[in-house]
Each structure stands twice: as structure tokens, then as C-alpha cells.
Write an enzyme that holds these catalytic residues in place. Structure first.
Site, PDB file in Angstrom:
ATOM      1  N   ASP A 272       0.730  -1.220   0.010  1.00 27.31           N
ATOM      2  CA  ASP A 272      -0.024   0.085   0.001  1.00 27.31           C
ATOM      3  C   ASP A 272       0.927   1.306   0.153  1.00 27.31           C
ATOM      4  OD1 ASP A 272       0.788   0.748   2.689  1.00 27.31           O
ATOM      5  OD2 ASP A 272      -0.967   0.653   3.356  1.00 27.31           O
TER       6      ASP A 272
ATOM      7  N   ASP B 270      -5.604  -6.138   8.099  1.00 25.33           N
ATOM      8  CA  ASP B 270      -4.528  -6.031   8.274  1.00 25.33           C
ATOM      9  C   ASP B 270      -4.374  -5.092   9.701  1.00 25.33           C
ATOM     10  OD1 ASP B 270      -3.354  -2.863   7.821  1.00 25.33           O
ATOM     11  OD2 ASP B 270      -4.696  -3.526   6.246  1.00 25.33           O
TER      12      ASP B 270
END
Length: 416
Positions: free
Chosen positions: A96, A258
Site C-alpha cells: 500500500d 491487516d
């Protein structure tokens, strides 16, 4: 349900001696120190989340990787750099941008192609599109309300970048699966974002900006998304870890999430430092005399004798180890911890909490490799080597709780 652990170069040194607190002077961190998936027989997560902001930093601020580490990651690729095949469980890598690091910026600092270069160049399995975080949750504010102007702007930026990301991934024939990001401030706005991302072509969508939300607010947003979500669309929750809600999340199309929470609680939380299957315990605080800023200041001012501090520190550590060998009574240990705490802390009396931890001896009931190897050292709050290992233990327990929340079913198979 897949659990990804965000990487922040958290490793432990296998050469560290817990009695002398010395280590091999010739160790090389990247070569010799170990990740959680190498320390534990079975990895406590399904994959690692790697942020571009952590690796590369951005204008005006460096990431957590050294120049040499960055070059090695790009040169060797993620599989080799993180030694994903050296552990006991195959792992995946998700990338990310690290939107939290630039939340105060007017516009994300990375271009779409910069991010694709990062994901594809490092050999990631999944890559999340560039986004801009929205932190507000205001379900009663209409979309055209002036108060939502900045939220709309950030959502539009995120969707525009998601479309560019999708098109560039197709044109470049990337080797990773792209994820779009839905940012919103209400169930309706999240649903609108998911609908837009599905029109672009995404069938994996990450929901961002939900870290500050309460569970019922997250569930409200997921219920709103249900109205537009295609049956084949899989959702990822960014930064969310709530084992007890996993079965409900799953019903709403969530297939992965996550979080660093279980790891960070080992040394950031005031109480929940050591996780057990049925409850959490306070870790036993015995800071190094030469490593505690508050105590060093008191020694420098002459308020505390350094010799006395060292004596109390050593007594506490010695009695803790004797207690683990069943040689002393719990009250002697609690008293020693309190005596040392009085000079380095002086405010917090954790004696009753310490007594609970010591009496329960939870490390003896744990089957993880670290508890079996370290004994009572795992619950001593003292320096990065112990604290990170306790964090790895917490990840192990978190994974066990996650399995239990799924009623003991085995890990899901990838649906790619």
C-alpha cells in the site's frame, strides 16, 4: 479470512543473551535477525503488508528502511528480502502507499506509476491503489452538505487515482492483483465508493479510514456496502483487528484485513501486554537503569543513587528467574518489583496486576516457540528484544483466537 501483518522492520536477534544482555558484535541485521514468520514454527499471519511510505519515505521525511535496505528490497524482490520461503508457512505480500503518513497533505505525494513501479518491481502479490484518507464518520450529514466538501474532495481524488491505477495496471500487465480503495464518512458514502470502484472493474476493494470507528459503525458501513457489492467482490479492512467480529465481517464479504495492534500492545499498551487465549496480562516492568530516561534524570539530579538503582534492578531480575524455577514465593517478587518501580516510576503501583500475571504463569500454558524457549523472560517489559518477542507471541495468540472465532475451521484457500 486472511490476516496481513504490516511490516515496520520488526525483527529479533537470535544471538541476544537474556542474562548478559549482549549480542554477537559481528551480526548483520538483514542477514542474521529474524522476522516473526521465521521465529515461530507456524507463521502467525497469512501475509505481510508493506507500505511505500515505510520503505521510501516521502519529501521531507525518510522511511524506516536504510538506503542499503531499500536497494536490497528492489534488487532482490520481496520474496527473497523477507525470506518468505525460509519460514514454515508460505506467505503473500500486499503493498500500500501508507496514506496515514501524508494525511495532512493536500494531495497524495506519489504518482500512480511510482506506486506500480514499487509493487511490481518488488514482486508483490497484491497492490492497493493510491488513496487519500478520510477520518470523519458523520452518517447524518447529507452528501451535498458544505461540511462534507473536504471529504468529497478526498473521495473523488481516491476514485480518480483508482481509475488511473486500474488502467495503468492493465496497460503494463502487472504481476500483482490490484485493489481499489473506498474512502467514506458514512454507510452511504462508502457504498457509493464501492459501487464506483466496481464500475471501474475492481473485484478486490480495501475499505480505508475505519481505524477510529467503533465496531457498530464499521458494521453499519459494511451493511451499506452490501446494497451495492457484487457477489464476487472481496473486501479488505485496512487497520482493523477484532477477532470476535470476524464471523460477522465475513458475512459482509470481508476476506482479509491487516493490523499491528496485537504486536504493538506488547510494549505500547498500559495493561494488555501479554495475550493469552482467554485474557490479557500486564507485563512485568523492569527497565534498564541506563535505558530509562526518567530514572537517568533522577540519577543525574542526585535524587536517586545509581548504585541503589542497579541493586534493585538486579534483585528484581534475579527473583523473577528464581520464581520461574519455583524457588521463591510470589510475594517476594512482587515486593522487589514494587521497590524498583518506586525509584524509576514513583507513581503507578501495579503490584496487584503483577501478582495476577505471576500467579497465573500464562507462559507455561502457551505452546508457542517463544514461550517454550524463554519462560518468564517473555513477560518482562524490558528492551526491544524481549518486547518484540512478546509482540510476536501476541501475534501467535491472535491467530489462534482468529481460528477460534471461525469455529476451528482451517485457513481459507485463496479465491484468485
Amino acid at each position: 479470512m486472511k490476516f496481513f501483518f504490516p511490516d515496520s522492520q520488526d525483527q529479533v536477534d537470535p544471538s541476544f543473551d537474556f542474562i548478559t544482555e549482549e549480542r554477537d558484535p559481528f551480526r548483520v541485521r538483514q542477514r542474521d535477525e529474524q522476522y516473526a514468520h521465521e521465529v515461530l514454527t507456524e507463521a502467525p499471519f497469512d501475509g505481510i503488508l508493506v507500505s511505500k511510505a515505510i520503505v521510501d519515505g516521502q519529501a521531507g521525511s525518510a522511511g524506516k528502511y536504510t538506503v542499503a535496505q531499500r536497494h536490497r528490497l528492489y534488487r532482490e524482490g520481496a520474496q527473497r528480502f523477507f525470506r518468505l520461503n525460509h519460514g514454515h508457512t508460505p506467505l503473500k505480500i500486499m503493498g500500500d502507499c501508507g496514506a496515514f503518513s501524508y494525511v495532512a497533505e493536500e494531495y497524495p505525494p506519489y504518482s500512480v506509476d511510482d506506486v506500480i513501479d514499487f509493487y511490481d518491481g518488488c514482486g508483490f502479490h497484491y497492490g492497493i491503489a493510491v488513496d487519500h484518507v478520510i477520518f470523519q464518520y458523520e452518517p447524518t450529514v447529507p452528501r451535498d452538505d458544505e461540511r462534507a466538501a473536504e471529504w468529497r474532495r478526498r473521495q473523488e481524488i481516491t476514485l480518480e487515482l483508482a481509475e488511473q491505477f486500474w488502467q495503468r495496471c492493465k496497460a503494463r500487465r502487472v504481476g500483482f492483483t490490484p485493489l481499489g480503495v473506498a474512502q467514506g464518512w458514512s454507510p452511504r458514502s462508502y457504498a457509493d465508493a464501492v459501487a464506483a470502484l466496481q464500475r471501474i472493474g475492481y473485484r478486490r476493494i480495501a475499505l480505508g479510514g475505519m481505524v477510529p470507528l467503533k465496531t457498530h459503525e464499521i458494521l453499519a458501513c459494511l451493511a451499506g456496502v452490501d446494497d451495492v457489492r457484487a457477489a464476487t467482490t472481496q473486501l479488505h479492512l485496512l487497520g482493523i483487528s477484532r477477532c470476535e467480529d470476524v464471523p460477522t465481517f465475513t458475512k459482509h464479504g470481508v476476506t482479509s484485513f491487516d493490523s499491528t495492534a496485537p504486536f504493538r500492545q506488547a510494549f505500547k499498551d498500559d495493561r494488555d501486554n501479554y495475550h493469552a487465549p482467554d485474557r490479557n496480562y500486564v507485563a512485568l516492568r523492569v527497565p534498564q537503569v541506563d535505558g530509562n530516561a526518567k530514572l537517568k534524570a533522577r540519577i543525574r539530579s542526585g535524587e536517586v543513587s545509581q548504585a541503589q538503582a542497579l541493586k534493585l534492578e538486579r534483585a528484581a531480575l534475579s527473583l523473577l528467574r528464581q520464581y520461574d524455577d519455583d524457588k521463591v514465593d510470589v510475594e517476594l517478587v512482587v515486593e522487589a518489583l514494587a521497590d524498583y518501580s518506586a525509584i524509576w516510576d514513583g507513581r503507578s503501583d501495579r503490584s496487584s496486576q503483577y501478582r495476577e500475571t505471576l500467579t497465573a504463569r500464562p507462559w507455561r500454558d502457551c505452546s508457542c516457540d517463544l514461550c517454550k524457549a524463554l519462560g518468564i523472560e517473555i513477560v518482562i517489559f524490558r528492551g526491544a528484544e524481549r518486547n518484540k518477542r512478546r509482540g510476536f507471541h501476541n501475534l501467535y495468540v491472535f491467530e489462534q483466537r482468529l481460528r477460534a472465532s471461525k469455529e476451528g475451521t482451517p485457513r481459507d484457500q485463496d479465491r484468485d
